[in-house]
Design a protein around this motif. Structure first.
Motif, PDB file in Angstrom:
ATOM      1  N   GLU A   1      34.177  38.274  39.431  1.00 30.36           N
ATOM      2  CA  GLU A   1      34.454  38.597  40.837  1.00 30.36           C
ATOM      3  C   GLU A   1      33.113  38.813  41.538  1.00 30.36           C
ATOM      4  OE1 GLU A   1      35.779  38.414  43.648  1.00 30.36           O
ATOM      5  OE2 GLU A   1      37.593  39.633  43.428  1.00 30.36           O
ATOM      6  N   TYR A   2      33.052  38.413  42.788  1.00 31.47           N
ATOM      7  CA  TYR A   2      31.839  38.701  43.564  1.00 31.47           C
ATOM      8  C   TYR A   2      31.668  40.210  43.685  1.00 31.47           C
ATOM      9  CZ  TYR A   2      31.781  33.840  45.216  1.00 31.47           C
ATOM     10  OH  TYR A   2      31.722  32.478  45.302  1.00 31.47           O
ATOM     11  N   TYR A   3      30.435  40.634  43.960  1.00 34.83           N
ATOM     12  CA  TYR A   3      30.194  42.072  44.159  1.00 34.83           C
ATOM     13  C   TYR A   3      29.136  42.276  45.234  1.00 34.83           C
ATOM     14  CZ  TYR A   3      29.393  46.964  43.449  1.00 34.83           C
ATOM     15  OH  TYR A   3      29.309  48.320  43.655  1.00 34.83           O
ATOM     16  N   PRO A   4      29.317  43.195  46.159  1.00 36.83           N
ATOM     17  CA  PRO A   4      30.596  43.869  46.431  1.00 36.83           C
ATOM     18  C   PRO A   4      31.465  42.952  47.289  1.00 36.83           C
ATOM     19  CG  PRO A   4      28.873  44.677  47.907  1.00 36.83           C
ATOM     20  CD  PRO A   4      28.243  43.614  47.072  1.00 36.83           C
ATOM     21  N   ILE A   5      32.764  43.089  47.130  1.00 39.78           N
ATOM     22  CA  ILE A   5      33.680  42.311  47.975  1.00 39.78           C
ATOM     23  C   ILE A   5      35.018  43.042  48.045  1.00 39.78           C
ATOM     24  CG2 ILE A   5      34.780  40.816  46.224  1.00 39.78           C
ATOM     25  CD1 ILE A   5      34.117  38.466  48.290  1.00 39.78           C
ATOM     26  N   SER A   6      35.645  42.999  49.199  1.00 42.45           N
ATOM     27  CA  SER A   6      36.948  43.666  49.313  1.00 42.45           C
ATOM     28  C   SER A   6      38.039  42.692  48.860  1.00 42.45           C
ATOM     29  CB  SER A   6      37.140  44.124  50.761  1.00 42.45           C
ATOM     30  OG  SER A   6      38.250  43.494  51.315  1.00 42.45           O
TER      31      SER A   6
ATOM     32  N   THR B   1      25.365  39.553  27.285  1.00 40.95           N
ATOM     33  CA  THR B   1      26.498  38.970  26.567  1.00 40.95           C
ATOM     34  C   THR B   1      27.841  39.659  26.817  1.00 40.95           C
ATOM     35  OG1 THR B   1      25.988  40.274  24.641  1.00 40.95           O
ATOM     36  CG2 THR B   1      25.035  38.075  24.734  1.00 40.95           C
ATOM     37  N   VAL B   2      27.811  40.897  27.350  1.00 40.71           N
ATOM     38  CA  VAL B   2      29.097  41.547  27.645  1.00 40.71           C
ATOM     39  C   VAL B   2      29.313  41.572  29.159  1.00 40.71           C
ATOM     40  CG1 VAL B   2      29.213  42.957  25.558  1.00 40.71           C
ATOM     41  CG2 VAL B   2      27.977  43.799  27.571  1.00 40.71           C
ATOM     42  N   THR B   3      30.474  42.093  29.585  1.00 38.85           N
ATOM     43  CA  THR B   3      30.758  42.121  31.016  1.00 38.85           C
ATOM     44  C   THR B   3      29.661  42.918  31.735  1.00 38.85           C
ATOM     45  OG1 THR B   3      33.109  42.006  30.539  1.00 38.85           O
ATOM     46  CG2 THR B   3      32.500  42.727  32.743  1.00 38.85           C
ATOM     47  N   HIS B   4      29.142  42.340  32.797  1.00 41.69           N
ATOM     48  CA  HIS B   4      27.983  42.960  33.447  1.00 41.69           C
ATOM     49  C   HIS B   4      27.893  42.571  34.918  1.00 41.69           C
ATOM     50  CE1 HIS B   4      26.722  38.977  32.145  1.00 41.69           C
ATOM     51  NE2 HIS B   4      25.787  39.002  33.079  1.00 41.69           N
ATOM     52  N   LEU B   5      27.033  43.311  35.618  1.00 41.19           N
ATOM     53  CA  LEU B   5      26.737  42.986  37.014  1.00 41.19           C
ATOM     54  C   LEU B   5      25.553  42.026  36.998  1.00 41.19           C
ATOM     55  CD1 LEU B   5      27.156  43.695  40.077  1.00 41.19           C
ATOM     56  CD2 LEU B   5      25.371  45.424  39.768  1.00 41.19           C
ATOM     57  N   THR B   6      25.663  40.948  37.755  1.00 38.25           N
ATOM     58  CA  THR B   6      24.585  39.948  37.710  1.00 38.25           C
ATOM     59  C   THR B   6      24.191  39.507  39.111  1.00 38.25           C
ATOM     60  OG1 THR B   6      23.900  37.842  36.735  1.00 38.25           O
ATOM     61  CG2 THR B   6      26.142  37.942  37.514  1.00 38.25           C
ATOM     62  N   ARG B   7      22.960  39.002  39.200  1.00 40.73           N
ATOM     63  CA  ARG B   7      22.499  38.455  40.479  1.00 40.73           C
ATOM     64  C   ARG B   7      22.731  36.944  40.447  1.00 40.73           C
ATOM     65  NH1 ARG B   7      19.989  40.417  44.560  1.00 40.73           N
ATOM     66  NH2 ARG B   7      19.684  42.440  43.585  1.00 40.73           N
TER      67      ARG B   7
ATOM     68  N   ASP C   1      26.937  34.546  54.167  1.00 41.81           N
ATOM     69  CA  ASP C   1      28.122  35.349  53.824  1.00 41.81           C
ATOM     70  C   ASP C   1      28.385  35.379  52.322  1.00 41.81           C
ATOM     71  OD1 ASP C   1      28.431  35.605  56.506  1.00 41.81           O
ATOM     72  OD2 ASP C   1      30.038  34.097  56.684  1.00 41.81           O
ATOM     73  N   VAL C   2      27.731  34.471  51.548  1.00 41.43           N
ATOM     74  CA  VAL C   2      28.006  34.425  50.104  1.00 41.43           C
ATOM     75  C   VAL C   2      27.389  35.668  49.458  1.00 41.43           C
ATOM     76  CG1 VAL C   2      27.810  33.053  47.983  1.00 41.43           C
ATOM     77  CG2 VAL C   2      27.742  31.898  50.214  1.00 41.43           C
ATOM     78  N   PRO C   3      28.223  36.474  48.736  1.00 43.91           N
ATOM     79  CA  PRO C   3      27.643  37.641  48.071  1.00 43.91           C
ATOM     80  C   PRO C   3      26.545  37.195  47.104  1.00 43.91           C
ATOM     81  CG  PRO C   3      30.035  37.708  47.979  1.00 43.91           C
ATOM     82  CD  PRO C   3      29.671  36.360  48.515  1.00 43.91           C
ATOM     83  N   THR C   4      25.570  38.035  46.908  1.00 42.10           N
ATOM     84  CA  THR C   4      24.447  37.645  46.043  1.00 42.10           C
ATOM     85  C   THR C   4      24.606  38.191  44.638  1.00 42.10           C
ATOM     86  OG1 THR C   4      23.235  39.554  46.821  1.00 42.10           O
ATOM     87  CG2 THR C   4      22.786  37.463  47.943  1.00 42.10           C
ATOM     88  N   MET C   5      25.667  38.993  44.433  1.00 36.43           N
ATOM     89  CA  MET C   5      25.875  39.560  43.097  1.00 36.43           C
ATOM     90  C   MET C   5      27.314  39.347  42.658  1.00 36.43           C
ATOM     91  SD  MET C   5      23.522  42.907  43.148  1.00 36.43           S
ATOM     92  CE  MET C   5      23.105  42.715  41.461  1.00 36.43           C
ATOM     93  N   ALA C   6      27.559  39.571  41.372  1.00 41.09           N
ATOM     94  CA  ALA C   6      28.909  39.404  40.850  1.00 41.09           C
ATOM     95  C   ALA C   6      29.081  40.224  39.582  1.00 41.09           C
ATOM     96  CB  ALA C   6      29.163  37.938  40.542  1.00 41.09           C
ATOM     97  N   LEU C   7      30.355  40.526  39.282  1.00 35.72           N
ATOM     98  CA  LEU C   7      30.701  41.150  38.008  1.00 35.72           C
ATOM     99  C   LEU C   7      31.252  40.019  37.151  1.00 35.72           C
ATOM    100  CD1 LEU C   7      32.779  44.047  39.610  1.00 35.72           C
ATOM    101  CD2 LEU C   7      30.471  44.278  38.618  1.00 35.72           C
ATOM    102  N   THR C   8      30.769  39.880  35.940  1.00 37.20           N
ATOM    103  CA  THR C   8      31.252  38.751  35.128  1.00 37.20           C
ATOM    104  C   THR C   8      31.379  39.123  33.662  1.00 37.20           C
ATOM    105  OG1 THR C   8      30.852  36.451  34.468  1.00 37.20           O
ATOM    106  CG2 THR C   8      28.897  37.793  34.794  1.00 37.20           C
ATOM    107  N   MET C   9      32.394  38.558  33.020  1.00 36.64           N
ATOM    108  CA  MET C   9      32.451  38.663  31.564  1.00 36.64           C
ATOM    109  C   MET C   9      31.188  38.003  31.024  1.00 36.64           C
ATOM    110  SD  MET C   9      36.473  37.735  30.911  1.00 36.64           S
ATOM    111  CE  MET C   9      36.257  37.013  29.325  1.00 36.64           C
ATOM    112  N   GLY C  10      30.650  38.517  29.923  1.00 37.44           N
ATOM    113  CA  GLY C  10      29.431  37.941  29.354  1.00 37.44           C
ATOM    114  C   GLY C  10      29.763  36.815  28.391  1.00 37.44           C
TER     115      GLY C  10
END
Ligand code: GLP
Length: 538
Positions: free
Chosen positions: A68-73, A148-154, A172-181
């Motif tokens: 998921e993008y971060y932060p995003i509503s 390698t695990v779920t993390h916040l990434t740029r 408008d594109v978020p620059t960060m995201a939460l992702t499974m690793g």
């Protein structure tokens, strides 16, 4: 990694849906890992249809989304939460679905909890993945330090650019995201990787042909025992660019894996100037083509003599004087480039995409006579690289002097230029004949067709000229055929458009066991053959 290549996006989506439905039917309370992006939408549509038709029941299924993008509503129509509701969750009833929470104020905790939640649900049975143009899976971007695990990434610039197509403005594109690793993904019991369209071709071929490397995060999937890549032809098929350099035109052609010509174009050959300038123009044209087609390699066919040691070319009708033309082109193009003589390229095209014979001799009738030899399916050009110059075979020991320095060369008698001289000669000697009239009507300029026009009108002088010309042509063919007895001799060049008018009387003058055919590929043989150089070298 198993690979299934489908004819198009719909087929790819159906194939993937069958596998997902199979998993759910086998284990109704399974855990699915889901992806977003445009690629899996077709798969989700198929699953909705199957669910509606009662072919598969998702009511016991739990799902985890990759990222998921971060932060995003969640209400943001670009959030993956919104996407999943729109494309699947609102249409198919499931037990539970989880997506990393883009609204969280504590992303670190969200990631740890997400990883734990996957484990507490028993791990993922089947993970669906798309692939980013830069090789990312989920939002695991190329980086030597892959987390390698779920993390916040740029997000990388290239991902922000690629995903900006879904947003009104790139800002408008978020620059960060939460992702499974990568490790979270690799723990899945089975993985389906989907790839569709030309935009994915480059990364798919890097993935399939390259090593495991953090610069292509998807390559990590190669260590997993149960991954299937389902892709469509556009994502999978390699394309090659052939460049046929001629004295008047430079032709460009793109072929696919099945040797179909997908694109053709040409530019005029600059008469003056240096080899570097011609190659810079070729470079500019190639660059444009590469933007439109997923080209894996470029082949160049050039007239003249190539010094195989360092690919230096010298050609009479071009400003190539011992010039390293491939090196010149490499300044503009970052792809593998291969080079051979133009007639050799045409012969290769006939071997692989025309008459389909593994031993053949190609004879090109034009300003001179070009020759290309294929032995055992490969170009034979000798150790020095200049074999096959059959136009300079001697057919008359005290004959006409040739520009090569020898006398009686075959091309002085059986090329189209030679035929035109023979036509002019006969017309001068017989000024009242039909052929001489035709030349006058055409402003005094005979061409290769003049003799055929005159024969059609019943001109005996033209019949005689043509018969003599055929004898010259046959003398060369009969001699050369004795050297290595090719399965087929293929004739090409504008004059062969005459078809049987040329072929039938020629065949009568040839030894019984010589099989002559007219090229089917004709003007395309050069570009197809050049492109094949690249294709066969990879
Ligand atoms: C996004 C997602 C990926 C997805 C990829 C490709 O950035 N995070 O999970 O696979 O882009 O998207 P598409 O299928 O639209 O090309």
């Amino acid at each position: 990694m198993r690979v299934i290549v489908c004819s198009n996006y719909d087929e790819m989506s159906k194939q993937a849906a069958k596998l997902v439905a199979g998993q759910v039917n086998l284990k109704p309370n399974c855990v699915l890992g889901l992806a977003t992006g445009s690629t899996p939408i077709g798969l989700y549509n198929n699953l909705i249809q199957m669910s509606d038709a009662g072919d598969v029941d998702f009511s016991e299924v739990t799902t985890f989304n990759l990222d998921e993008y971060y932060p995003i509503s969640k209400d943001n129509d670009q959030s993956y939460d919104y996407f999943m509701n729109k494309h699947l969750f609102s249409k198919v009833k499931m037990k539970n679905h989880y997506i990393p929470n883009g609204e969280t104020s504590d992303p670190e905790k969200e990631c740890t909890d997400y990883e734990k939640r996957i484990e507490s649900e028993g791990g993922i049975d089947l993970q669906i993945l798309g692939i980013g143009q830069n090789g990312h899976i989920g939002f695991n971007e190329p980086d030597i330090n892959l987390n390698t695990v779920t993390h916040l990434t740029r997000l990388t610039e290239s991902t922000i650019k690629a995903n900006s197509r879904f947003f009104e403005n790139i800002n408008d594109v978020p620059t960060m995201a939460l992702t499974m690793g990568i490790a979270s993904i690799l723990k899945s019991r089975k993985i389906i990787l989907l790839a569709s369209g030309r935009a994915k071709h480059k990364v798919v071929s890097e993935l399939l042909n390259g090593e495991i490397n953090t610069s292509i995060p998807a390559s990590m999937l190669k260590v997993h025992p149960d991954v299937v890549l389902i892709c469509d032809k556009e994502a999978y098929t390699s394309m090659y660019l052939g460049v046929d350099i001629g004295g008047t035109h430079i032709k460009f052609g793109v072929i696919d894996d099945e040797n179909h010509v997908l694109y053709k174009d040409s530019i005029r050959t600059r008469k003056r100037g240096k080899a570097q300038i011609i190659m810079s123009e070729i470079g500019a044209a190639c660059k444009e083509i590469i933007k439109k087609y997923p080209i894996s390699g470029i082949g160049i066919g050039t007239p003249g003599i190539i010094d195989k040691k360092d690919n230096r070319v010298s050609a009479a009708n071009l400003p190539f004087d011992n010039d390293p033309i491939v090196d010149y082109l490499k300044e503009y193009i970052d792809l593998p480039i291969y080079l051979d003589n133009d007639a050799n390229c045409a012969a290769l095209a006939e071997c692989k995409a025309g008459v389909h014979e593994d031993d053949l001799l190609m004879i090109t009738l034009g300003t001179g006579i070009g020759g290309g030899i294929i032995l055992g399916g490969k170009i034979y050009s000798g150790k020095r690289g200049d074999a096959g110059e059959i136009g300079h075979m001697c057919i008359q020991s005290d004959g006409i002097r040739c520009s090569c320095g020898l006398v009686g060369c075959w091309e002085k008698y059986a090329s189209v230029s030679a035929l035109i001289e023979q036509i002019n000669d006969a017309a001068q000697k017989n000024p009242d004949c039909i052929m001489a009239q035709i030349i006058k009507e055409e402003n005094g300029a005979a061409d290769g067709e003049t003799v055929f026009k005159a024969m059609e009108k019943g001109c005996p002088v033209a019949n005689e000229v043509f018969d003599k010309y055929l004898s010259y042509l046959a003398t060369g063919i009969n001699s050369v055929a004795n050297i290595f007895r090719p399965e087929t001799i293929v004739l090409a060049g504008g004059i062969t458009a005459q078809g049987d008018i040329l072929l039938k009387p020629l065949q009568k003058k040839l030894a019984a066991n010589i099989n002559v055919k007219i090229s089917r590929l004709q003007n395309d043989a050069g570009i197809i053959g050049a492109a094949l150089l690249a294709k066969l070298s990879q």
